[in-house]
Design a protein around this motif. Structure first.
Motif, mmCIF file in Angstrom:
data_model
loop_
_atom_site.group_PDB
_atom_site.id
_atom_site.type_symbol
_atom_site.label_atom_id
_atom_site.label_comp_id
_atom_site.label_asym_id
_atom_site.label_seq_id
_atom_site.Cartn_x
_atom_site.Cartn_y
_atom_site.Cartn_z
ATOM 1 N N MET A 1 -6.484 6.411 -10.858
ATOM 2 C CA MET A 1 -5.952 6.926 -9.477
ATOM 3 C C MET A 1 -6.393 6.031 -8.434
ATOM 4 O O MET A 1 -7.439 5.281 -8.587
ATOM 5 C CB MET A 1 -6.712 8.242 -9.347
ATOM 6 C CG MET A 1 -6.523 8.852 -8.095
ATOM 7 S SD MET A 1 -6.428 10.631 -8.078
ATOM 8 C CE MET A 1 -5.611 11.007 -6.457
ATOM 9 N N LYS A 2 -5.706 5.878 -7.552
ATOM 10 C CA LYS A 2 -5.737 5.159 -6.374
ATOM 11 C C LYS A 2 -5.733 5.779 -5.001
ATOM 12 O O LYS A 2 -4.866 6.945 -5.013
ATOM 13 C CB LYS A 2 -4.650 3.884 -6.203
ATOM 14 C CG LYS A 2 -4.616 2.844 -6.891
ATOM 15 C CD LYS A 2 -3.317 2.158 -6.822
ATOM 16 C CE LYS A 2 -3.539 0.697 -6.365
ATOM 17 N NZ LYS A 2 -2.486 -0.261 -6.599
ATOM 18 N N ALA A 3 -6.568 5.422 -4.158
ATOM 19 C CA ALA A 3 -6.437 6.233 -2.827
ATOM 20 C C ALA A 3 -5.960 5.262 -1.862
ATOM 21 O O ALA A 3 -6.312 3.956 -1.674
ATOM 22 C CB ALA A 3 -7.718 6.733 -2.443
ATOM 23 N N HIS A 4 -4.694 5.487 -1.180
ATOM 24 C CA HIS A 4 -4.102 4.643 0.075
ATOM 25 C C HIS A 4 -4.618 5.366 1.253
ATOM 26 O O HIS A 4 -4.418 6.417 1.586
ATOM 27 C CB HIS A 4 -2.431 4.623 -0.080
ATOM 28 C CG HIS A 4 -2.171 4.338 -1.529
ATOM 29 N ND1 HIS A 4 -1.966 3.034 -1.988
ATOM 30 C CD2 HIS A 4 -1.722 4.932 -2.725
ATOM 31 C CE1 HIS A 4 -1.586 3.038 -3.121
ATOM 32 N NE2 HIS A 4 -1.672 4.282 -3.606
ATOM 33 N N ILE A 5 -5.358 4.333 2.165
ATOM 34 C CA ILE A 5 -5.943 5.029 3.533
ATOM 35 C C ILE A 5 -5.508 4.554 4.632
ATOM 36 O O ILE A 5 -5.577 3.209 4.705
ATOM 37 C CB ILE A 5 -7.440 4.849 3.123
ATOM 38 C CG1 ILE A 5 -7.994 5.651 2.039
ATOM 39 C CG2 ILE A 5 -7.989 5.312 4.540
ATOM 40 C CD1 ILE A 5 -9.438 5.026 1.590
ATOM 41 N N GLY A 6 -4.927 5.222 5.658
ATOM 42 C CA GLY A 6 -4.721 4.715 6.916
ATOM 43 C C GLY A 6 -5.816 4.970 8.027
ATOM 44 O O GLY A 6 -6.325 6.145 7.911
ATOM 45 N N VAL A 7 -6.262 3.687 8.628
ATOM 46 C CA VAL A 7 -7.036 3.874 9.586
ATOM 47 C C VAL A 7 -6.779 3.352 10.903
ATOM 48 O O VAL A 7 -5.977 2.484 11.132
ATOM 49 C CB VAL A 7 -8.344 2.942 8.921
ATOM 50 C CG1 VAL A 7 -9.719 2.892 10.040
ATOM 51 C CG2 VAL A 7 -8.880 3.397 7.693
ATOM 52 N N ASP A 8 -7.140 4.078 11.688
ATOM 53 C CA ASP A 8 -7.006 3.648 13.405
ATOM 54 C C ASP A 8 -7.790 2.225 13.585
ATOM 55 O O ASP A 8 -8.956 2.288 13.351
ATOM 56 C CB ASP A 8 -7.297 4.870 14.376
ATOM 57 C CG ASP A 8 -7.042 4.390 15.612
ATOM 58 O OD1 ASP A 8 -5.719 4.298 15.931
ATOM 59 O OD2 ASP A 8 -7.792 3.817 16.232
ATOM 60 N N SER B 1 -5.000 8.969 7.620
ATOM 61 C CA SER B 1 -4.306 9.552 6.576
ATOM 62 C C SER B 1 -4.707 8.954 5.089
ATOM 63 O O SER B 1 -5.337 7.909 4.953
ATOM 64 C CB SER B 1 -2.813 9.105 6.623
ATOM 65 O OG SER B 1 -2.732 7.900 6.909
ATOM 66 N N VAL B 2 -4.758 9.857 4.182
ATOM 67 C CA VAL B 2 -5.014 9.506 2.836
ATOM 68 C C VAL B 2 -3.928 9.942 1.826
ATOM 69 O O VAL B 2 -3.303 11.188 1.705
ATOM 70 C CB VAL B 2 -6.429 9.994 2.510
ATOM 71 C CG1 VAL B 2 -6.833 9.843 1.061
ATOM 72 C CG2 VAL B 2 -7.390 9.715 3.288
ATOM 73 N N ARG B 3 -3.444 9.197 0.913
ATOM 74 C CA ARG B 3 -2.628 9.210 -0.005
ATOM 75 C C ARG B 3 -3.236 8.963 -1.467
ATOM 76 O O ARG B 3 -3.537 7.800 -1.444
ATOM 77 C CB ARG B 3 -0.990 8.768 0.378
ATOM 78 C CG ARG B 3 -0.460 9.232 1.527
ATOM 79 C CD ARG B 3 0.821 8.657 1.973
ATOM 80 N NE ARG B 3 1.693 8.838 0.855
ATOM 81 C CZ ARG B 3 2.905 9.420 0.818
ATOM 82 N NH1 ARG B 3 3.429 9.767 2.268
ATOM 83 N NH2 ARG B 3 3.558 9.498 0.053
ATOM 84 N N GLY B 4 -2.890 9.853 -2.518
ATOM 85 C CA GLY B 4 -3.179 9.531 -3.724
ATOM 86 C C GLY B 4 -2.301 9.299 -4.502
ATOM 87 O O GLY B 4 -1.035 9.862 -4.256
ATOM 88 N N SER B 5 -2.260 8.356 -5.512
ATOM 89 C CA SER B 5 -1.436 7.868 -6.350
ATOM 90 C C SER B 5 -2.154 7.431 -7.879
ATOM 91 O O SER B 5 -2.944 7.301 -7.782
ATOM 92 C CB SER B 5 -0.499 7.001 -5.947
ATOM 93 O OG SER B 5 -1.039 5.645 -5.826
ATOM 94 N N SER B 6 -1.080 7.486 -8.699
ATOM 95 C CA SER B 6 -1.707 6.840 -9.980
ATOM 96 C C SER B 6 -2.004 5.290 -9.803
ATOM 97 O O SER B 6 -1.514 4.595 -8.980
ATOM 98 C CB SER B 6 -0.480 7.124 -11.049
ATOM 99 O OG SER B 6 0.703 6.649 -10.825
ATOM 100 N N GLY B 7 -2.717 4.640 -10.801
ATOM 101 C CA GLY B 7 -2.948 3.400 -10.574
ATOM 102 C C GLY B 7 -1.974 2.305 -10.660
ATOM 103 O O GLY B 7 -2.118 1.150 -10.243
#
Length: 88
Positions: A1-8, A16-22
């Motif tokens: 699993m991966k976490a894609h993270i949006g940071v100001d 924002s945080v989005r999870g996806s498969s690796g």
């Protein structure tokens, strides 16, 4: 699993945080991390080509890191108005 993270960029706060498969490429999730008011976005080398995707926001200027393999192939060059050189 991966976490894609949006940071100001100004505050450093996660928005924002989005999870996806690796096996999902970072570039696929990139535009989903944007809030809508951004004019500039920053990403590591995994986000190369994000501005060419069909879902890309044309009002966002992407700043994406160079792939590590390309960085080592850069020739030594003289920096303008300095006596320093950029190492290869």
């Amino acid at each position: 699993m991966k976490a894609h993270i949006g940071v100001d960029a100004d505050s450093g706060l996660v928005h924002s945080v989005r999870g996806s498969s690796g096996n999902v490429n970072d570039v696929i999730e990139a535009n989903g991390l944007l809030q809508g008011q951004e004019t500039d976005a920053f990403g590591d080398a995994g986000y190369q080509g994000v501005d060419k995707r069909p879902d890309a926001n044309k009002h966002v200027r992407w700043h994406v890191a160079m792939r590590p393999g390309l960085l080592t192939r850069q020739p030594t060059m003289r920096l303008a108005n300095t006596s320093m050189t950029k190492a290869a």
